[in-house]
Motif scaffolding. Structure first.
Motif, PDB file in Angstrom:
ATOM      1  N   THR A 134       0.820  -1.213   0.000  1.00 29.65           N
ATOM      2  CA  THR A 134       0.000   0.000   0.000  1.00 29.65           C
ATOM      3  C   THR A 134       0.854   1.265   0.000  1.00 29.65           C
ATOM      4  OG1 THR A 134      -0.160  -0.207   2.413  1.00 29.65           O
ATOM      5  CG2 THR A 134      -1.993  -1.049   1.109  1.00 29.65           C
ATOM      6  N   SER A 135       2.106   1.132   0.371  1.00 27.44           N
ATOM      7  CA  SER A 135       3.011   2.290   0.344  1.00 27.44           C
ATOM      8  C   SER A 135       3.460   2.634  -1.070  1.00 27.44           C
ATOM      9  CB  SER A 135       4.255   2.003   1.205  1.00 27.44           C
ATOM     10  OG  SER A 135       4.933   0.836   0.726  1.00 27.44           O
ATOM     11  N   SER A 136       3.179   1.740  -2.023  1.00 24.10           N
ATOM     12  CA  SER A 136       3.589   1.964  -3.414  1.00 24.10           C
ATOM     13  C   SER A 136       2.721   3.043  -4.064  1.00 24.10           C
ATOM     14  CB  SER A 136       3.459   0.666  -4.215  1.00 24.10           C
ATOM     15  OG  SER A 136       3.656   0.897  -5.602  1.00 24.10           O
ATOM     16  N   ALA A 139      -1.162   2.562  -8.489  1.00 25.15           N
ATOM     17  CA  ALA A 139      -2.566   2.425  -8.099  1.00 25.15           C
ATOM     18  C   ALA A 139      -3.339   1.398  -8.929  1.00 25.15           C
ATOM     19  CB  ALA A 139      -3.268   3.780  -8.207  1.00 25.15           C
ATOM     20  N   THR A 195       5.532  -6.644   1.719  1.00 20.16           N
ATOM     21  CA  THR A 195       5.048  -5.721   2.758  1.00 20.16           C
ATOM     22  C   THR A 195       6.207  -5.027   3.467  1.00 20.16           C
ATOM     23  OG1 THR A 195       4.950  -7.570   4.342  1.00 20.16           O
ATOM     24  CG2 THR A 195       2.921  -7.004   3.148  1.00 20.16           C
ATOM     25  N   SER A 201       6.479  -6.164  -5.888  1.00 22.40           N
ATOM     26  CA  SER A 201       5.134  -6.735  -6.019  1.00 22.40           C
ATOM     27  C   SER A 201       5.167  -8.237  -5.779  1.00 22.40           C
ATOM     28  CB  SER A 201       4.573  -6.453  -7.417  1.00 22.40           C
ATOM     29  OG  SER A 201       5.422  -7.010  -8.417  1.00 22.40           O
ATOM     30  N   SER A 212      -3.322 -10.008   3.870  1.00 24.65           N
ATOM     31  CA  SER A 212      -2.646  -8.736   3.590  1.00 24.65           C
ATOM     32  C   SER A 212      -3.558  -7.748   2.885  1.00 24.65           C
ATOM     33  CB  SER A 212      -1.390  -8.982   2.746  1.00 24.65           C
ATOM     34  OG  SER A 212      -0.451  -9.765   3.446  1.00 24.65           O
ATOM     35  N   LEU A 213      -4.433  -8.252   2.021  1.00 20.14           N
ATOM     36  CA  LEU A 213      -5.372  -7.374   1.315  1.00 20.14           C
ATOM     37  C   LEU A 213      -6.450  -6.858   2.258  1.00 20.14           C
ATOM     38  CD1 LEU A 213      -5.744  -9.420  -1.992  1.00 20.14           C
ATOM     39  CD2 LEU A 213      -4.618  -7.206  -1.749  1.00 20.14           C
ATOM     40  N   GLU A 216      -5.120  -4.268   4.476  1.00 11.57           N
ATOM     41  CA  GLU A 216      -4.665  -3.120   3.683  1.00 11.57           C
ATOM     42  C   GLU A 216      -3.156  -2.924   3.757  1.00 11.57           C
ATOM     43  OE1 GLU A 216      -6.956   0.311   4.716  1.00 11.57           O
ATOM     44  OE2 GLU A 216      -8.809  -0.501   3.904  1.00 11.57           O
ATOM     45  N   MET A 218      -1.453  -4.606   1.542  1.00 10.26           N
ATOM     46  CA  MET A 218      -1.174  -4.721   0.114  1.00 10.26           C
ATOM     47  C   MET A 218      -2.390  -4.274  -0.681  1.00 10.26           C
ATOM     48  SD  MET A 218       0.931  -8.336   0.030  1.00 10.26           S
ATOM     49  CE  MET A 218       1.440  -8.161  -1.659  1.00 10.26           C
ATOM     50  N   ARG A 219      -2.126  -3.893  -1.931  1.00 12.01           N
ATOM     51  CA  ARG A 219      -3.179  -3.421  -2.836  1.00 12.01           C
ATOM     52  C   ARG A 219      -3.209  -4.319  -4.073  1.00 12.01           C
ATOM     53  NH1 ARG A 219      -0.965   1.214  -4.210  1.00 12.01           N
ATOM     54  NH2 ARG A 219      -1.809   2.255  -2.361  1.00 12.01           N
TER      55      ARG A 219
END
Length: 324
Positions: A134-136, A139, A195, A201, A212-213, A216, A218-219
């Motif tokens: 999620t820090s990436s 989008a 993470t 990725s 993880s999803l 949140e 990971m996205r």
């Protein structure tokens, strides 16, 4: 000749021709059926096998015992099952890896996995998700491809020659994305490195990424499946994003040693479909990140055939390296 005699003769003829309804194997099963699993206890494949075996007992009317025989990517278990009597009492719990991918990639060692079995029933479909931390700043899938133009992006999988490695290579080839494969010995370390910010990725199963999803951490960018997942309806499929060929990410199925009578395979297939169509089974399988899905032997054969063709296509059209 009386009308009763004519009807009796007609019924006998229809039965001989196999037209009097689905054939049932007389007396089968009259003792426990063994379901051989090619991986160690406690893993995802083992959990699915034990779940379906428990449900099959009531439907078949006999105990179904799970026998784990890990080793050589499924070849150990496969070799064992192929030496068992073709009577339907020893079955193999196969995957797209053991019964399609590995036999093509390692034909010298596992080619007999395509020739030594007859299909019985599909058990479940498994999807893959391409995800970033999620820090990436990435989008969506278009952003992923764009970012790779500036710097190749690393993606973690659970091994060389695995389904995500193959489909990741196919996606990179079709999209022009610059991607570097990072194989791990399992999904957990790959998730930890994503993470933790050590790789860009991960391309892993829904089961491996669910926590993880949901947390949140990971996205998800895209899912390799025929349609969006009920658990993650906001993640588009690769096909929606313009990339076909990644729909059949993975599957699990039951196979029998070559030569098991068709009526026995049909009987087991029907039993599998009956138990998997229940709402309870659908929910239990969904919790493991897969879609419960039974099939006829012919439908599983087609599924296997498509997977084999896809692997051969990837080998012929990409620069995938499976030597490591």
């Amino acid at each position: 000749m009386t009308r009763r005699h004519r009807l009796s003769i007609a019924t006998c003829v229809l039965a001989l021709l196999g037209l009097a309804g689905p054939a049932q194997a007389e007396g089968y099963p009259d003792h426990p059926v063994t379901l051989v699993v090619p991986f160690s206890p406690g893993g995802g494949t083992d959990l699915l096998a034990r779940l379906v075996s428990t449900k099959l007992e009531a439907s078949l009317g006999a105990p179904v015992v799970v026998d784990n025989r890990p080793g050589a990517s499924g070849a150990v278990a496969g070799a064992y099952v192929m030496t068992q009597p073709a009577d339907g009492y020893t079955l193999f719990f196969g995957t797209s890896s053991t019964n399609a991918i590995s036999p093509v990639l390692h034909e010298d060692k596992m080619g007999n996995m395509l020739k030594g079995f007859d299909p019985v029933s599909l058990v479940a479909n498994s999807a893959l998700i391409l995800a970033v931390p999620t820090s990436s700043p990435i989008a969506n899938l278009k952003g992923y491809i764009k970012a790779s133009e500036d710097k190749p992006l690393t993606y973690g999988t659970f091994g060389v020659g695995s389904t995500p490695h193959l489909l990741g290579t196919l996606f990179a080839s079709e999209s022009g994305a610059k991607m570097i494969h990072v194989p791990y010995k399992g999904s957990a370390p790959a998730v930890a490195d994503v993470t933790g910010g050590h790789i860009d990725s991960a391309f892993l199963t829904v089961t491996a990424l669910t926590a993880s999803l949901h947390d949140e951490a990971m996205r998800g960018l895209a899912v390799a499946a025929s349609e969006r997942l009920k658990g993650f309806p906001d993640i588009p499929t690769f096909e929606e994003e313009g990339y076909k060929g990644l729909e059949d990410a993975g599957w699990f199925g039951i196979f029998a040693p070559k030569g098991v009578p068709a009526e026995i395979r049909a009987q087991v297939s029907k039993a599998v479909r009956t138990v998997l169509e229940t709402p309870e089974a659908q929910e239990e399988f969904a919790k493991l990140g897969v879609e419960a899905k039974g099939s006829t032997p012919e439908e599983l054969a087609k599924k296997q055939e498509n997977s084999v063709a896809l692997v051969k296509h990837i080998l012929a059209t990409t620069d995938i390296d499976i030597s490591k």
